[in-house]
Write a protein that holds these residues in place. Sequence first.
Motif, PDB file in Angstrom:
ATOM      1  N   GLY A  50      48.316  45.707  29.387  1.00  0.00           N
ATOM      2  CA  GLY A  50      48.981  45.543  29.265  1.00  0.00           C
ATOM      3  C   GLY A  50      50.040  44.399  27.858  1.00  0.00           C
ATOM      4  O   GLY A  50      50.497  44.248  27.304  1.00  0.00           O
ATOM      5  N   ASN A  75      45.199  52.867  23.302  1.00  0.00           N
ATOM      6  CA  ASN A  75      45.648  53.651  23.653  1.00  0.00           C
ATOM      7  C   ASN A  75      45.059  54.809  23.773  1.00  0.00           C
ATOM      8  O   ASN A  75      44.844  55.102  22.641  1.00  0.00           O
ATOM      9  CB  ASN A  75      46.937  54.137  23.067  1.00  0.00           C
ATOM     10  N   ASN A 113      48.247  44.539  24.716  1.00  0.00           N
ATOM     11  CA  ASN A 113      49.042  45.586  23.240  1.00  0.00           C
ATOM     12  C   ASN A 113      50.823  44.633  22.727  1.00  0.00           C
ATOM     13  O   ASN A 113      51.081  44.827  22.251  1.00  0.00           O
ATOM     14  CB  ASN A 113      49.516  46.609  24.338  1.00  0.00           C
ATOM     15  N   GLU A 114      50.798  43.867  24.191  1.00  0.00           N
ATOM     16  CA  GLU A 114      51.859  42.662  23.550  1.00  0.00           C
ATOM     17  C   GLU A 114      52.004  41.706  22.491  1.00  0.00           C
ATOM     18  O   GLU A 114      52.940  42.286  21.387  1.00  0.00           O
ATOM     19  CB  GLU A 114      52.590  42.486  25.072  1.00  0.00           C
ATOM     20  N   ALA A 174      45.239  51.212  32.138  1.00  0.00           N
ATOM     21  CA  ALA A 174      46.602  51.503  31.012  1.00  0.00           C
ATOM     22  C   ALA A 174      47.526  50.477  30.389  1.00  0.00           C
ATOM     23  O   ALA A 174      46.852  49.681  30.289  1.00  0.00           O
ATOM     24  CB  ALA A 174      47.873  52.115  32.066  1.00  0.00           C
ATOM     25  N   PRO A 175      47.770  51.207  29.053  1.00  0.00           N
ATOM     26  CA  PRO A 175      47.464  50.286  28.145  1.00  0.00           C
ATOM     27  C   PRO A 175      49.578  49.270  28.200  1.00  0.00           C
ATOM     28  O   PRO A 175      49.731  48.856  28.155  1.00  0.00           O
ATOM     29  CB  PRO A 175      48.210  51.164  26.753  1.00  0.00           C
ATOM     30  N   GLU A 176      50.222  50.245  29.575  1.00  0.00           N
ATOM     31  CA  GLU A 176      51.191  49.336  29.335  1.00  0.00           C
ATOM     32  C   GLU A 176      51.537  48.540  30.864  1.00  0.00           C
ATOM     33  O   GLU A 176      52.442  48.037  31.069  1.00  0.00           O
ATOM     34  CB  GLU A 176      52.513  50.788  30.098  1.00  0.00           C
ATOM     35  N   ALA A 177      50.023  48.308  31.213  1.00  0.00           N
ATOM     36  CA  ALA A 177      50.183  47.909  32.479  1.00  0.00           C
ATOM     37  C   ALA A 177      48.891  46.060  32.615  1.00  0.00           C
ATOM     38  O   ALA A 177      48.134  46.938  31.355  1.00  0.00           O
ATOM     39  CB  ALA A 177      50.432  48.076  33.725  1.00  0.00           C
TER      40      ALA A 177
END
Length: 294
Positions: free
Chosen positions: A137, A148, A140-141, A130-133
């Motif tokens: 994540g 993504n 990606n930050e 998951a791109p946000e976890a």
Amino acid sequence: MERRAFYQNPVLPWLLLAPQLLLVLVFFYWPTSQALFWAFTLEQPWGGGNTWAGFNNFLYIFGDGRYWATVARSAFYAIAVSAISMCLALTLAMFVDRALKGTRMFQSVFVWPYAIAAPAAGVAFRFIFAPEAGLIGAVNEMWPGIWNPATNGFHALGMVIVCHAWLGIGYNFIFFLAALQMLPKSLSEAGAMDGARPYRRMLDIQLPLIAPTVFFLLIMNLISSFTDSFGLIDVMTEGGPINATEVMVYKLYVDGFKGLDYSGAAAQSIVLMLLVIALTFVQFRWVEKRVHYN
């Protein structure tokens, strides 16, 4: 002298075979016959029976550019999954094929992924990638948008490939380890005495001797990649984004159950079945006879 069993009652053998024959008939031959019927017919609008269509369904899918894109994607998917899974399994088998403390534990641990259901693994890998976890994540930050799978088709396809390859490592590991343990240890010891490093001994001695196992696993992995990817794709991407992960078996489902094109989906199933039969023919007619050692 060869011994054979004879039954005084000629009906008894058929009674013993009946349960298995019934299962094969109901779950294999009957669905296959129905697929053949739908593939060569066309259902009337709003029901009303089927009309003979001949090869029109096949001509339609063969003339569809999207279908050929799916075939190419499926071939890339199968080759990538097979290569990654087999290479990792062979590497792990090489490491544990040693009389060292703790190897028994690793031999059992590496088989565990094979016991996990594909949908469960798909849910886990969907969270991992998951791109946000998690790690992704954090990456990606630092570099926004670098990963993504929800919008990038290449990322989504890579995610599914990694998950499918991971599931097959246990299966391949069992065969590779068994093949390596059947080799005489004196061959590797002789190579080591001549100064060959482990990597060179693997390429020049061990890998050629286990070539029959390699070819067998290659065929089995290709068949699995073409036919057993539905659960993963349905859980992880549902064929998206923009059909980027839509392989042959999933397109068959989408056209048949979502698009209600039963005849076209049946024709696609026949093509997929013929592909699997061709791979199986190669396994039993070519690999089994040409790859052997005396």
